[in-house]
Design an enzyme around this catalytic site. Sequence first.
Site, PDB file in Angstrom:
ATOM      1  N   GLY A  13       0.842  -1.205   0.000  1.00 44.79           N
ATOM      2  CA  GLY A  13       0.000   0.000   0.000  1.00 44.79           C
ATOM      3  C   GLY A  13       0.869   1.245   0.000  1.00 44.79           C
ATOM      4  O   GLY A  13       1.857   1.313   0.719  1.00 44.79           O
ATOM      5  N   VAL A  25      16.771   8.866  -1.715  1.00 47.11           N
ATOM      6  CA  VAL A  25      17.587   7.716  -2.157  1.00 47.11           C
ATOM      7  C   VAL A  25      18.290   8.038  -3.475  1.00 47.11           C
ATOM      8  O   VAL A  25      19.503   7.803  -3.624  1.00 47.11           O
ATOM      9  CB  VAL A  25      16.694   6.451  -2.287  1.00 47.11           C
ATOM     10  CG1 VAL A  25      17.427   5.324  -3.013  1.00 47.11           C
ATOM     11  CG2 VAL A  25      16.218   5.987  -0.906  1.00 47.11           C
ATOM     12  N   ARG A  27      19.006  10.946  -4.852  1.00 45.54           N
ATOM     13  CA  ARG A  27      20.032  12.008  -4.774  1.00 45.54           C
ATOM     14  C   ARG A  27      21.239  11.575  -3.937  1.00 45.54           C
ATOM     15  O   ARG A  27      22.375  11.921  -4.261  1.00 45.54           O
ATOM     16  CB  ARG A  27      19.398  13.293  -4.264  1.00 45.54           C
ATOM     17  CG  ARG A  27      18.404  13.811  -5.308  1.00 45.54           C
ATOM     18  CD  ARG A  27      18.065  15.247  -5.174  1.00 45.54           C
ATOM     19  NE  ARG A  27      17.338  15.666  -6.377  1.00 45.54           N
ATOM     20  CZ  ARG A  27      16.556  16.714  -6.442  1.00 45.54           C
ATOM     21  NH1 ARG A  27      16.383  17.474  -5.376  1.00 45.54           N
ATOM     22  NH2 ARG A  27      15.954  17.026  -7.574  1.00 45.54           N
ATOM     23  N   ARG A  74       1.006  -5.134  -5.127  1.00 43.04           N
ATOM     24  CA  ARG A  74       1.186  -6.294  -4.258  1.00 43.04           C
ATOM     25  C   ARG A  74       1.297  -7.483  -5.201  1.00 43.04           C
ATOM     26  O   ARG A  74       0.331  -7.854  -5.843  1.00 43.04           O
ATOM     27  CB  ARG A  74      -0.019  -6.453  -3.323  1.00 43.04           C
ATOM     28  CG  ARG A  74      -0.132  -5.340  -2.291  1.00 43.04           C
ATOM     29  CD  ARG A  74      -1.190  -5.659  -1.247  1.00 43.04           C
ATOM     30  NE  ARG A  74      -1.144  -4.707  -0.144  1.00 43.04           N
ATOM     31  CZ  ARG A  74      -2.009  -3.714   0.022  1.00 43.04           C
ATOM     32  NH1 ARG A  74      -3.001  -3.567  -0.821  1.00 43.04           N
ATOM     33  NH2 ARG A  74      -1.898  -2.895   1.038  1.00 43.04           N
ATOM     34  N   ASP A 105       4.976  -4.481   5.982  1.00 38.41           N
ATOM     35  CA  ASP A 105       5.208  -5.854   6.403  1.00 38.41           C
ATOM     36  C   ASP A 105       5.362  -6.842   5.230  1.00 38.41           C
ATOM     37  O   ASP A 105       6.298  -7.645   5.198  1.00 38.41           O
ATOM     38  CB  ASP A 105       3.999  -6.220   7.290  1.00 38.41           C
ATOM     39  CG  ASP A 105       3.948  -7.666   7.628  1.00 38.41           C
ATOM     40  OD1 ASP A 105       4.892  -8.127   8.288  1.00 38.41           O
ATOM     41  OD2 ASP A 105       2.981  -8.332   7.222  1.00 38.41           O
ATOM     42  N   THR A 128       4.411   2.732   5.423  1.00 40.42           N
ATOM     43  CA  THR A 128       3.019   2.268   5.581  1.00 40.42           C
ATOM     44  C   THR A 128       2.286   3.232   6.495  1.00 40.42           C
ATOM     45  O   THR A 128       2.874   3.715   7.479  1.00 40.42           O
ATOM     46  CB  THR A 128       2.951   0.839   6.178  1.00 40.42           C
ATOM     47  OG1 THR A 128       1.602   0.619   6.654  1.00 40.42           O
ATOM     48  CG2 THR A 128       3.895   0.612   7.342  1.00 40.42           C
ATOM     49  N   ASP A 130       0.008   2.386   8.437  1.00 43.72           N
ATOM     50  CA  ASP A 130      -0.497   1.663   9.612  1.00 43.72           C
ATOM     51  C   ASP A 130       0.427   1.727  10.838  1.00 43.72           C
ATOM     52  O   ASP A 130      -0.007   1.433  11.940  1.00 43.72           O
ATOM     53  CB  ASP A 130      -0.720   0.185   9.259  1.00 43.72           C
ATOM     54  CG  ASP A 130      -1.908  -0.009   8.339  1.00 43.72           C
ATOM     55  OD1 ASP A 130      -2.665   0.953   8.146  1.00 43.72           O
ATOM     56  OD2 ASP A 130      -2.089  -1.134   7.819  1.00 43.72           O
ATOM     57  N   ASP A 132       2.657  -0.330  11.726  1.00 45.85           N
ATOM     58  CA  ASP A 132       2.588  -1.634  12.379  1.00 45.85           C
ATOM     59  C   ASP A 132       3.866  -2.445  12.175  1.00 45.85           C
ATOM     60  O   ASP A 132       3.827  -3.654  11.962  1.00 45.85           O
ATOM     61  CB  ASP A 132       1.368  -2.422  11.864  1.00 45.85           C
ATOM     62  CG  ASP A 132       1.389  -2.621  10.360  1.00 45.85           C
ATOM     63  OD1 ASP A 132       2.226  -1.987   9.691  1.00 45.85           O
ATOM     64  OD2 ASP A 132       0.576  -3.401   9.852  1.00 45.85           O
ATOM     65  N   GLY A 173      -6.532   0.509   9.099  1.00 43.37           N
ATOM     66  CA  GLY A 173      -5.731  -0.240  10.062  1.00 43.37           C
ATOM     67  C   GLY A 173      -6.267  -1.659  10.107  1.00 43.37           C
ATOM     68  O   GLY A 173      -7.109  -2.005  10.913  1.00 43.37           O
ATOM     69  N   ARG A 174      -5.779  -2.457   9.172  1.00 47.72           N
ATOM     70  CA  ARG A 174      -6.266  -3.833   9.034  1.00 47.72           C
ATOM     71  C   ARG A 174      -5.925  -4.648  10.273  1.00 47.72           C
ATOM     72  O   ARG A 174      -6.733  -5.390  10.789  1.00 47.72           O
ATOM     73  CB  ARG A 174      -5.638  -4.454   7.790  1.00 47.72           C
ATOM     74  CG  ARG A 174      -6.268  -5.741   7.389  1.00 47.72           C
ATOM     75  CD  ARG A 174      -5.831  -6.215   6.030  1.00 47.72           C
ATOM     76  NE  ARG A 174      -4.543  -5.676   5.593  1.00 47.72           N
ATOM     77  CZ  ARG A 174      -4.230  -5.457   4.334  1.00 47.72           C
ATOM     78  NH1 ARG A 174      -5.096  -5.710   3.386  1.00 47.72           N
ATOM     79  NH2 ARG A 174      -3.040  -4.994   4.007  1.00 47.72           N
ATOM     80  N   GLN A 257      -7.145   8.422   3.501  1.00 41.94           N
ATOM     81  CA  GLN A 257      -6.040   8.400   4.481  1.00 41.94           C
ATOM     82  C   GLN A 257      -4.710   8.005   3.846  1.00 41.94           C
ATOM     83  O   GLN A 257      -3.647   8.175   4.440  1.00 41.94           O
ATOM     84  CB  GLN A 257      -6.354   7.404   5.607  1.00 41.94           C
ATOM     85  CG  GLN A 257      -7.553   7.808   6.425  1.00 41.94           C
ATOM     86  CD  GLN A 257      -8.166   6.619   7.153  1.00 41.94           C
ATOM     87  OE1 GLN A 257      -7.882   6.396   8.303  1.00 41.94           O
ATOM     88  NE2 GLN A 257      -8.993   5.840   6.459  1.00 41.94           N
ATOM     89  N   ARG A 258      -4.760   7.429   2.664  1.00 41.51           N
ATOM     90  CA  ARG A 258      -3.516   6.984   2.026  1.00 41.51           C
ATOM     91  C   ARG A 258      -2.903   8.068   1.137  1.00 41.51           C
ATOM     92  O   ARG A 258      -1.722   7.986   0.779  1.00 41.51           O
ATOM     93  CB  ARG A 258      -3.796   5.724   1.213  1.00 41.51           C
ATOM     94  CG  ARG A 258      -3.951   4.477   2.060  1.00 41.51           C
ATOM     95  CD  ARG A 258      -2.791   3.519   1.851  1.00 41.51           C
ATOM     96  NE  ARG A 258      -2.820   2.977   0.524  1.00 41.51           N
ATOM     97  CZ  ARG A 258      -3.358   1.798   0.220  1.00 41.51           C
ATOM     98  NH1 ARG A 258      -3.903   1.041   1.146  1.00 41.51           N
ATOM     99  NH2 ARG A 258      -3.341   1.366  -1.001  1.00 41.51           N
TER     100      ARG A 258
HETATM  101  O1  F6P Z   1      -1.582  -1.389   4.856  1.00 37.74           O
HETATM  102  C1  F6P Z   1      -2.134  -0.137   4.679  1.00 37.74           C
HETATM  103  C2  F6P Z   1      -3.606  -0.226   4.420  1.00 37.74           C
HETATM  104  O2  F6P Z   1      -4.031   1.078   4.153  1.00 37.74           O
HETATM  105  C3  F6P Z   1      -4.445  -0.889   5.514  1.00 37.74           C
HETATM  106  O3  F6P Z   1      -4.720  -0.063   6.594  1.00 37.74           O
HETATM  107  C4  F6P Z   1      -5.665  -1.282   4.727  1.00 37.74           C
HETATM  108  O4  F6P Z   1      -6.367  -2.330   5.312  1.00 37.74           O
HETATM  109  C5  F6P Z   1      -5.085  -1.721   3.434  1.00 37.74           C
HETATM  110  O5  F6P Z   1      -3.868  -0.996   3.266  1.00 37.74           O
HETATM  111  C6  F6P Z   1      -5.981  -1.514   2.237  1.00 37.74           C
HETATM  112  O6  F6P Z   1      -5.242  -1.746   1.110  1.00 37.74           O
HETATM  113  P1  F6P Z   1      -5.719  -1.864  -0.395  1.00 37.74           P
HETATM  114  O7  F6P Z   1      -7.020  -1.160  -0.518  1.00 37.74           O
HETATM  115  O8  F6P Z   1      -4.626  -1.203  -1.151  1.00 37.74           O
HETATM  116  O9  F6P Z   1      -5.810  -3.296  -0.681  1.00 37.74           O
END
Ligand code: F6P
Length: 325
Positions: A13, A25, A27, A74, A105, A128, A130, A132, A173-174, A257-258
């Site tokens: 993400g 990185v 530069r 991904r 992660d 990330t 999150d 986490d 926040g999965r 939020q992203r």
């Molecule tokens: O890992 C970041 C995050 O924003 C999580 O909080 C959320 O669950 C997930 O990515 C959603 O990702 P996507 O919509 O890209 O599959």
Amino acid sequence: MGLNKIGILTSGGDSPGMNAAIRAVVRTGISYGMKVYGIHRGYQGMIEGDISLMKTTDVSNIIQRGGTILKTARSKEFMTEEGMAKAYASLQLHGIEGLVLIGGDGTFRGAVNFFERYTIPAVGLPGTIDKDLSGTDFTIGFDTAVNTAVEAIDKIRDTAEAHDRLFIVEVMGRDAGYIALNSGVACGAEDILIPETVTDIDDVLNRIDRDERRKKTVHILVVAEGDDFGGSADVAKSVIARFPKLDVRTCVLGHIQRGGSPSYADRVLASRLGYAAVTALRDGNTQVMAGQINGDIVYTPFNKVIKGTTPISPDLLDMIRVLAS
Ligand code: F6P
């Protein structure tokens, strides 16, 4: 002998500040006399050989931009032996001798798998929203995401006040509740539901009941999407069942939020870690993630970068209850 050619990618993400990290990185690498190659769309682009040489001007005017100019993905294929073999072949084709990996992660798990099979020096950066990951106090993008959530929840409180409504706001926040926890505290949420603690829905409802009895007319509940009880829709169902007269609304903040321009904190963190990553690669300190702990740059081996291990302080949870009362 130093590295002459390094590659950089963003994976998983996206998070605000990834561009600032890419800039740092590229530069830093060029200043050390390296050639820096951008690998597009994360590990998938590595498999497909979607790789191009970057110049300092390619990273002009991006420090303030959300997203990632290298794009991200991904990659399922990278989890296969065949995918990893193709990825390694692409690196060899371009003569890439070192890597900088920016992601969360999944990115580090991918890295551990890959480096068990293929030897190539690499340094990672935590990217990330999150937050986490162990090995760093903050991840690139977290601060911006929390600020985005805070701005949204403040707006929701205005309309909640106007209508005397109960709002359940779901934040991202999965598996981690840091965005919920921090935005909830910052917005004076009446309750915060996070995956790190077991949610007792009766407790939550009893607190609403207590507030209702003392004529508190506005309630904001902040729920992390990965809460063990469920998301905002599940919580809303329980609230409505117990309090059919309450005017209840839900709002899922989702991917806003992203995105967005990274906060100053994320830009500085990304710049420091990007610089540190290339310096570590140059100095042979590799197969580590560069993080920041108590203001210092700290390197943690990839296989020790674990998801979601920072415990939530019980003091903080107690404080939330007291301040919301
Ligand atoms: O890992 C970041 C995050 O924003 C999580 O909080 C959320 O669950 C997930 O990515 C959603 O990702 P996507 O919509 O890209 O599959």
